[in-house]
Enzyme design. Structure first.
Site, PDB file in Angstrom:
ATOM      1  N   GLU A  46      22.607  42.625   5.598  1.00  0.00           N
ATOM      2  CA  GLU A  46      22.262  42.152   6.940  1.00  0.00           C
ATOM      3  C   GLU A  46      23.544  41.967   7.747  1.00  0.00           C
ATOM      4  O   GLU A  46      24.362  41.099   7.431  1.00  0.00           O
ATOM      5  CB  GLU A  46      21.504  40.836   6.859  1.00  0.00           C
ATOM      6  CG  GLU A  46      21.203  40.219   8.219  1.00  0.00           C
ATOM      7  CD  GLU A  46      20.622  38.813   8.126  1.00  0.00           C
ATOM      8  OE1 GLU A  46      20.770  38.055   9.109  1.00  0.00           O
ATOM      9  OE2 GLU A  46      20.035  38.468   7.072  1.00  0.00           O
ATOM     10  N   ARG A  50      26.197  38.917  15.960  1.00  0.00           N
ATOM     11  CA  ARG A  50      26.937  37.791  16.532  1.00  0.00           C
ATOM     12  C   ARG A  50      28.262  38.208  17.140  1.00  0.00           C
ATOM     13  O   ARG A  50      28.942  37.385  17.757  1.00  0.00           O
ATOM     14  CB  ARG A  50      27.201  36.742  15.444  1.00  0.00           C
ATOM     15  CG  ARG A  50      25.955  36.173  14.804  1.00  0.00           C
ATOM     16  CD  ARG A  50      26.305  35.159  13.745  1.00  0.00           C
ATOM     17  NE  ARG A  50      25.164  34.794  12.915  1.00  0.00           N
ATOM     18  CZ  ARG A  50      25.210  33.983  11.869  1.00  0.00           C
ATOM     19  NH1 ARG A  50      26.372  33.433  11.531  1.00  0.00           N
ATOM     20  NH2 ARG A  50      24.129  33.730  11.168  1.00  0.00           N
ATOM     21  N   LYS A 134      11.917  34.753   6.858  1.00  0.00           N
ATOM     22  CA  LYS A 134      13.181  34.083   6.578  1.00  0.00           C
ATOM     23  C   LYS A 134      12.961  32.579   6.732  1.00  0.00           C
ATOM     24  O   LYS A 134      12.355  32.138   7.715  1.00  0.00           O
ATOM     25  CB  LYS A 134      14.250  34.566   7.569  1.00  0.00           C
ATOM     26  CG  LYS A 134      15.572  33.821   7.512  1.00  0.00           C
ATOM     27  CD  LYS A 134      16.541  34.429   8.514  1.00  0.00           C
ATOM     28  CE  LYS A 134      17.878  33.692   8.534  1.00  0.00           C
ATOM     29  NZ  LYS A 134      18.865  34.372   9.391  1.00  0.00           N
TER      30      LYS A 134
END
Length: 215
Positions: A46, A50, A134
């Site tokens: 993943e 950001r 998640k």
């Protein structure tokens, strides 16, 4: 991991016990990092959205490391969904969800993992046909005790806890019947990334790939 019924795919949650959560500031590090993780036994990766380098990093991994299953994390909007999929992301992860974001992820054609931290959010996703989620931020939201309490009343939900998960507690999460894998960064120490010490990353990934339930 949820995906449109017309195009089912093996769940990313079942590829390895640990999903590395990667923050890259230099896209040139993406390929050697991905190769180190894959060599260590962690093929699902993943890359969080950001940093400005994230889309290029995803594209580089998708192009040069076909044995990796690269996805995008910190997906917060329809624009993020489009950016990630155009870069080659094979799955999407969000820290939370809204109906608008959920619809954008559903329409993308790739598997997606929406974030939850409460029972109500889990029930709402189950109503919408989503069964894999998640759990974030895992430790701050109640950790293993909270997830254990959800297992009996919500047995159809499967989770990837992320946030505060470490080498010290990963096995405790994996012992839970509703946890398929965990997400973490402990195999990606900042000093190793700064030094481009890919051998160390590979070794730590190999250790992480052997984490199993404590029960």
């Amino acid at each position: 991991m949820s995906s449109p019924a017309a195009s089912p795919a093996p769940s990313v949650l079942d590829l390895a016990p640990v999903l590395p959560v990667v923050v890259l500031h230099d896209a040139e590090d993406a390929v050697p990092l991905a190769r180190a993780l894959v060599a260590g036994g962690l093929p699902a990766i993943e890359v969080t959205l950001r940093t400005p380098a994230a889309p290029a990093a995803i594209r580089a991994i998708a192009d040069a490391v076909p044995e990796a299953v690269v996805g995008a994390g910190t997906v917060l909007s329809g624009d993020d969904v489009r950016t990630a999929v155009e870069a080659g992301a094979r799955f999407l992860v969000s820290p939370g969800w809204t109906d608008t974001l959920l619809e954008a992820m559903r329409a993308s054609g790739v598997p997606y993992l929406p974030g939850v931290s409460t029972a109500s959010e889990v029930v709402a996703l189950l109503e919408r046909g989503v069964h894999e989620m998640k759990f974030f931020p895992a430790e701050a939201a109640g950790g293993t005790a909270y997830l254990k309490s959800l297992a009996s009343p919500l047995p159809r939900a499967r989770f990837c806890p992320t946030g505060g998960v470490s080498a010290a507690n990963a096995a405790s999460y994996l012992a839970l019947p509703n946890v398929a894998c965990v997400g973490g960064t402990w195999m990606l120490p900042a000093d190793a990334l700064a030094a481009k010490d890919w051998d160390r990353v590979r070794a730590l990934a190999a250790e992480a790939s052997q984490v199993r339930s404590t029960e």
